[in-house]
Motif scaffolding. Structure first.
Motif, mmCIF file in Angstrom:
data_model
loop_
_atom_site.group_PDB
_atom_site.id
_atom_site.type_symbol
_atom_site.label_atom_id
_atom_site.label_comp_id
_atom_site.label_asym_id
_atom_site.label_seq_id
_atom_site.Cartn_x
_atom_site.Cartn_y
_atom_site.Cartn_z
ATOM 1 N N ALA A 92 39.104 39.033 29.500
ATOM 2 C CA ALA A 92 38.663 38.339 30.552
ATOM 3 C C ALA A 92 39.566 37.173 30.856
ATOM 4 O O ALA A 92 39.796 36.450 29.778
ATOM 5 C CB ALA A 92 37.342 37.872 30.524
ATOM 6 N N GLN A 93 40.041 37.005 32.029
ATOM 7 C CA GLN A 93 40.573 35.626 32.244
ATOM 8 C C GLN A 93 39.705 34.778 33.238
ATOM 9 O O GLN A 93 38.529 34.152 32.679
ATOM 10 C CB GLN A 93 41.948 35.944 33.124
ATOM 11 C CG GLN A 93 42.733 36.385 31.947
ATOM 12 C CD GLN A 93 44.309 36.551 32.555
ATOM 13 O OE1 GLN A 93 44.661 35.823 33.346
ATOM 14 N NE2 GLN A 93 45.154 37.274 31.897
ATOM 15 N N CYS A 94 39.830 34.955 34.504
ATOM 16 C CA CYS A 94 38.611 34.137 35.320
ATOM 17 C C CYS A 94 37.302 34.851 35.062
ATOM 18 O O CYS A 94 36.032 34.326 35.490
ATOM 19 C CB CYS A 94 39.363 34.062 36.703
ATOM 20 S SG CYS A 94 38.839 35.655 37.859
ATOM 21 N N GLY A 95 37.336 35.950 34.890
ATOM 22 C CA GLY A 95 36.133 36.805 34.574
ATOM 23 C C GLY A 95 35.359 37.396 35.854
ATOM 24 O O GLY A 95 34.409 38.380 35.824
ATOM 25 N N PHE A 96 35.819 37.131 37.015
ATOM 26 C CA PHE A 96 35.054 37.427 38.336
ATOM 27 C C PHE A 96 35.219 39.195 38.516
ATOM 28 O O PHE A 96 34.103 39.675 38.926
ATOM 29 C CB PHE A 96 35.705 36.845 39.405
ATOM 30 C CG PHE A 96 34.880 36.969 40.655
ATOM 31 C CD1 PHE A 96 34.038 35.744 40.819
ATOM 32 C CD2 PHE A 96 35.109 37.720 41.794
ATOM 33 C CE1 PHE A 96 33.108 35.947 41.900
ATOM 34 C CE2 PHE A 96 34.330 37.992 42.810
ATOM 35 C CZ PHE A 96 33.137 36.991 43.058
ATOM 36 N N CYS A 97 36.080 39.720 38.055
ATOM 37 C CA CYS A 97 36.228 41.388 38.349
ATOM 38 C C CYS A 97 35.524 41.928 37.444
ATOM 39 O O CYS A 97 35.487 43.042 37.383
ATOM 40 C CB CYS A 97 37.679 41.490 38.569
ATOM 41 S SG CYS A 97 38.502 41.788 36.802
ATOM 42 N N GLN A 98 35.370 41.281 36.114
ATOM 43 C CA GLN A 98 35.049 42.032 34.956
ATOM 44 C C GLN A 98 33.736 42.717 34.745
ATOM 45 O O GLN A 98 33.618 43.816 34.335
ATOM 46 C CB GLN A 98 35.088 41.174 33.664
ATOM 47 C CG GLN A 98 36.649 40.423 33.545
ATOM 48 C CD GLN A 98 37.721 41.438 33.389
ATOM 49 O OE1 GLN A 98 37.398 42.823 33.122
ATOM 50 N NE2 GLN A 98 38.796 40.915 33.628
ATOM 51 N N VAL A 132 40.377 46.142 41.532
ATOM 52 C CA VAL A 132 41.428 44.933 41.256
ATOM 53 C C VAL A 132 41.165 43.958 40.299
ATOM 54 O O VAL A 132 39.847 43.612 40.299
ATOM 55 C CB VAL A 132 41.565 44.388 42.702
ATOM 56 C CG1 VAL A 132 42.561 43.330 42.750
ATOM 57 C CG2 VAL A 132 41.883 45.446 43.735
ATOM 58 N N CYS A 133 42.058 43.690 39.465
ATOM 59 C CA CYS A 133 41.954 42.250 38.682
ATOM 60 C C CYS A 133 43.073 41.511 39.170
ATOM 61 O O CYS A 133 44.175 41.719 38.682
ATOM 62 C CB CYS A 133 41.968 42.510 37.329
ATOM 63 S SG CYS A 133 42.077 40.970 36.374
ATOM 64 N N ARG A 134 42.724 40.385 39.792
ATOM 65 C CA ARG A 134 43.885 39.480 40.471
ATOM 66 C C ARG A 134 44.292 38.867 39.314
ATOM 67 O O ARG A 134 45.541 38.299 39.504
ATOM 68 C CB ARG A 134 43.206 38.821 41.474
ATOM 69 C CG ARG A 134 44.291 37.580 42.292
ATOM 70 C CD ARG A 134 45.305 38.543 42.852
ATOM 71 N NE ARG A 134 46.291 37.526 43.272
ATOM 72 C CZ ARG A 134 47.037 36.887 42.633
ATOM 73 N NH1 ARG A 134 47.102 37.215 41.232
ATOM 74 N NH2 ARG A 134 48.055 35.751 43.197
HETATM 75 S S1 FES Z 1 39.657 38.515 35.335
HETATM 76 FE FE1 FES Z 1 40.057 37.424 37.087
HETATM 77 S S2 FES Z 1 40.067 39.080 38.566
HETATM 78 FE FE2 FES Z 1 40.180 40.031 36.650
#
Ligand code: FES
Ligand code: FES
Lengths: 731, 150
Positions: free
Chosen positions: B97-103, B131-133
């Motif tokens: 995960a980075q921002c985690g929103f798509c996860q 999509v994972c931005r």
């Molecule tokens: S972790 Fe940020 S959009 Fe996938």
């Protein structure tokens, strides 16, 4: 190092009013003397005879230094707290939007104070005007700017806890040690930090050194550490703005004009108000807001509102016109080639690109008479707080702005339109609201990386590059918040902020003789924004493409040529690393090829080598090898993640993703036509190597975008025999 | 208002909702289940991916009526009793995960893929359209392969 520390300062000199309500140990560390980093220019090694270029401004003072200095100025306002239940809490004056800085900073705190990582908490600090732009997130400067201050306050805290334990046990402080969030005596006794925190707050002068520890004693810094919030993310517990449970907050969406910045002339919301669940229809400067009991009802009621729209700010303007104006905005060459000299030149165009963070613009606001509370993912909390206060006519200190984790940013969340809209609606209807931009809103009215045009020209003779010019023009970049504001605060005058930003971020990494770089911005009233790596995203990508073409003109291999002209040993080292690990020059089938590029900024440098396959219906990057020298590596796993993410930005902006402007409106509306890379566009193999690793941390969040983009474009050129000139290539 | 009964994360729920209400907003606004995210509302970003009877679906394209009598599983219900599903564990092990929103959507998609194909090929993984931005694709691929071998 701290000049002095006074735990009583919380009572007497507490400008933010933050400390008085704390019963626990709180440190206020005096600001150290401000220092500006010395030049990192390194003269070329003897083996390479080239026409040297003098240092450029970015080599002496870069944008991150401005953020480092801004943070240093408010260092004494940063707060680290040890609670009686043994939690070490550092309130992070930055945004977490996926960069992993909360994990990195928690590691620094834990390492320096000798706590278990699981005992460290790193909540995002609320907007604090006393921090000002030092609370802004941008310029890949977060860890870089907080590295010294955080280690200082954690080391100070540790010294006081040790002193408190020494007094309790009546032992010499120097005989005690610290680990696992506790102080240990030679006889094996231990006391948790939580049990010592009140006594430590009374310590007048620490009995042991308050200097941060030497790097040889790091336990966590430098070790790959998974995100501290990984579990909450993978279980769906992580809360973004619209997940925050604010009682009674009503779903709200905004009907927006057909063209950019169009205005509301009149509207009739009566039919919508009769629809089930619809609570209010409110006019905003940006459109008409519909508030309902659920987002579904609000979204469906939009079509029932009859709006007459006024003209937008760029009605009638399309890409072709802007492209022409940008080309005309570039001055003609000042350095003519002489008879025996040869010219390599090229022009490049980059399309508008939306940020398209996965989480659309959103905010929660509760405005009451005399106060307001806002929840927002923002990289510019104080800017957002001021903007909300102004919009709803409150004093800034009447607005509480909670910084919430963000679902991506890439520069987008320096701007805060959703918060202002949510606050206006909440004020108008007298109820808390949660306002969401739709994906269409974000694509068509959200901000974009400005379209740009580049004219590059190198003059060479006898194997040397004698002069190198890069003239860039772009649609004016709105730098009115975040790092742009930090530049204004640092004394750069507003109309020149764009060129100041450009000057402080751009430098040519090669000895190309007389180097001239300039930026001309062309004014259009459009929603533009900094986009990950800002001007470098286009400027340095274009340069790396030209460097390949210079190498070809000189009859030299692209890696050999770069090594000859590169200014620094660090640059040659990352290039060597990708060339070796990526087997540069290996035989490949026709239609496939390798490409290489590098980029240095933020006191860091990165090289990227990719392999591309252009035989199918669309090109695919099949493999990537990257090498980074970012100075001190706090969390290697996080650094690699940033490199991989930047690689996807490079692939996307060069090959796939952009936004067309048609008659004052953006054409793309969602991820169906905005072709950001998906799994099938990502390389099957991606290796990120970290080299160097000493000194202080450099910046990394944006570092790899130009290197990746340049490598992809160069690989494409080699595989197809076509010179890439307009981006994205498949548009 | 019509009412709809289905199984949500192993519990029976009955919800009163307009017949055309998107299941994404039924989950988020009526049932307070916020794991599934809005990223486009039209079935292309896949941030809202959940399971209906074990199949990965985009709940923004369904209504409550579509799932009557069915089993709906969101990220919150993927692993029983606060534990971790092997895919969630693999995501943590690979530090995806980075921002985690798509996860949440990515994990639900991967879990469904692995159920249908315990040893997915690279071509199978390439078919994932989520999509994972933030560009976490390389680690997603590794995490899927890791979960496939556990
Ligand atoms: S972790 Fe940020 S959009 Fe996938
Ligand atoms: S929100 Fe459902 S696919 Fe995008």
């Amino acid at each position: 190092m701290p000049a002095h520390a006074s735990p009583d300062a919380g009572q007497s000199e507490d400008p933010a009013g933050l400390l008085t309500r704390r019963r626990f140990l709180t440190y206020v560390v005096a600001a150290p003397v401000l220092t500006v980093a010395a030049s990192s220019v390194i003269t070329p090694g003897k083996a390479y005879a080239v026409v040297p270029s003098p240092p450029q401004p970015e080599n002496i003072l870069d944008l991150g230094d401005v953020m480092v200095a801004a943070t240093k100025q408010v260092e004494d306002l940063l707060v680290l707290e040890v609670t009686p239940d043994n939690r070490v809490v550092f309130r992070v004056p930055r945004a977490e939007v996926g960069q992993g800085i909360t994990t990195a900073l928690a590691m620094v705190v834990a390492d320096e104070i000798d706590a278990r990582l699981t005992d460290v908490e790193v909540p995002l600090e609320e907007a604090r005007q006393d921090l000002g732009t030092a609370q802004s997130t941008g310029g890949s400067s977060s860890v870089r700017a907080l590295w010294d201050p955080v280690r200082s306050i954690a080391a100070e805290a540790r010294a006081r806890l040790v002193t408190a334990a020494a007094e309790r046990w009546d032992l010499p402080a120097r005989s005690l040690s610290t680990r696992d969030t506790a102080v240990w005596a030679p006889d094996g006794r231990s006391a948790t930090y939580g049990s010592l925190t009140e006594a430590a707050a009374e310590v007048a002068v620490p009995a042991v050194s308050t200097d941060p520890k030497p790097s040889s004693e790091y336990r966590l810094i430098g070790k790959s550490t998974p995100r501290i919030d990984a579990r909450s993310i993978v279980t769906g517990q992580a809360r973004f703005a619209l997940d925050v449970d604010v009682s009674g907050a009503l779903p709200t969406v905004v009907i927006r004009p057909p063209t950019l910045k169009g205005t509301v002339e009149s509207y009739d919301g009566s039919a919508a108000l009769r629809m089930p669940g619809v609570m209010a229809v409110t006019e905003l400067p940006s459109g008409v807001a519909v508030t309902a009991k659920t987002f579904d009802q609000a979204l469906k009621a939009r079509s029932a509102v009859d709006v007459t729209w006024g003209r937008g700010t760029v009605d009638g303007v399309s890409d072709a016109e802007i492209k022409e104006r940008l080309a005309k905005a570039i001055p003609s060459s000042t350095l003519p080639a002489l008879l025996d000299q040869r010219v390599v030149d090229a022009t490049f165009d980059f399309a508008f690109v939306n940020h398209a963070p996965m989480e659309v613009g959103s905010a929660v606001a509760d405005v009451q008479s005399g106060s307001a509370e806002v929840w927002l993912a923002t990289k510019s909390p104080t800017g957002a707080q001021s903007a909300v206060a102004e919009a709803v006519e409150l004093d800034v200190d009447q607005v509480t702005l909670h910084v919430v984790r963000g679902g991506g940013s890439f520069g987008r969340r320096i701007y805060h339109e959703p918060a202002v809209e949510a606050a206006l609606v909440s004020q108008a209807i007298g109820k808390p609201v949660k306002l969401m931009w739709t994906r269409n809103d974000d694509m068509r009215h959200g901000r974009v990386r400005p379209r740009s045009h580049h004219k590059l020209r190198a003059v060479h003779a006898a194997g040397q590059v004698l002069s190198y010019e890069h003239r860039m023009s772009c649609v004016e970049l709105d730098l009115g918040s975040g790092t742009g504001q930090a530049l204004v605060d640092a004394g750069y005058v507003n109309p020149t902020v764009g060129s100041a930003f450009y000057t402080l971020s751009q430098s040519c990494p090669y000895h190309f003789g007389v180097v001239t770089e300039s930026l001309n911005e062309v004014s259009y009233d459009m929603p533009t924004a900094t986009w990950r790596s800002v001007y470098s995203g286009q400027a340095r990508t274009a340069e790396e493409i030209l460097v390949d073409e210079i190498a070809k003109a000189l009859g030299t291999d692209a890696v050999v040529m770069r090594k000859k002209f590169l200014k620094t040993a660090e640059a040659r080292a990352v290039l060597d690393k990708v060339a070796t690990e990526g087997e540069w020059g290996r035989a490949m089938s026709s239609g496939t090829a390798q490409g290489v590029a590098l980029h240095g900024e933020y006191r860091s440098i990165a090289a990227c080598l990719v392999e591309i396959d252009c035989r199918g219906t669309k090109p695919r990057v099949t493999k990537a090898v990257m090498a980074l020298d970012v100075g001190r590596q706090v969390n290697p796993s996080g650094l690699r993640a940033q490199a991989m993410g930047s690689l996807m930005d490079g692939i996307s902006t060069v090959l796939l993703a952009g936004n067309h402007l048609d008659d004052g409106a953006f054409r793309e509306g969602s991820f169906s036509d905005f072709q950001y890379a998906r799994q099938a566009d990502a390389p099957l193999e991606c290796d990120v190597h970290l080299v160097g690793g000493t000194g202080k941390p450099g910046g990394v969040g944006e570092l790899c975008v130009p290197a990746a983009a340049g490598a992809v474009a160069n690989a494409y050129a080699r595989a197809t025999g076509k010179k890439p000139r307009t981006f994205p290539i498949n548009f | 208002m019509p009412s709809y009964a289905f199984k949500l994360n192993d519990k029976n729920v009955t919800v009163e909702a307009p017949a055309d209400m998107s299941l994404l907003w039924v989950l988020r606004d009526l049932l307070g289940v916020t794991g599934p995210k809005y990223g486009c509302g039209v079935g292309v970003c896949r941030a809202c991916t959940c399971h209906v009877n074990g199949q990965a679906v985009q709940v923004c394209t369904l209504t409550a009526a579509d799932v009557v009598g069915k089993k709906v599983t969101t990220i919150e219900g993927l692993a029983p009793d606060g534990g971790l599903h092997p895919v969630q564990q693999a995501w943590m092990d690979e530090d995806v995960a980075q921002c985690g929103f798509c996860q949440p959507g990515q994990i639900m998609q991967a879990a469904a893929l692995l159920k249908a194909k315990p040893r997915p090929s690279d071509a199978d993984i390439d078919k994932i359209m989520n999509v994972c931005r933030c560009g976490t694709y390389c680690r997603i691929r590794k995490a899927i392969k890791r979960a496939a071998t556990t």
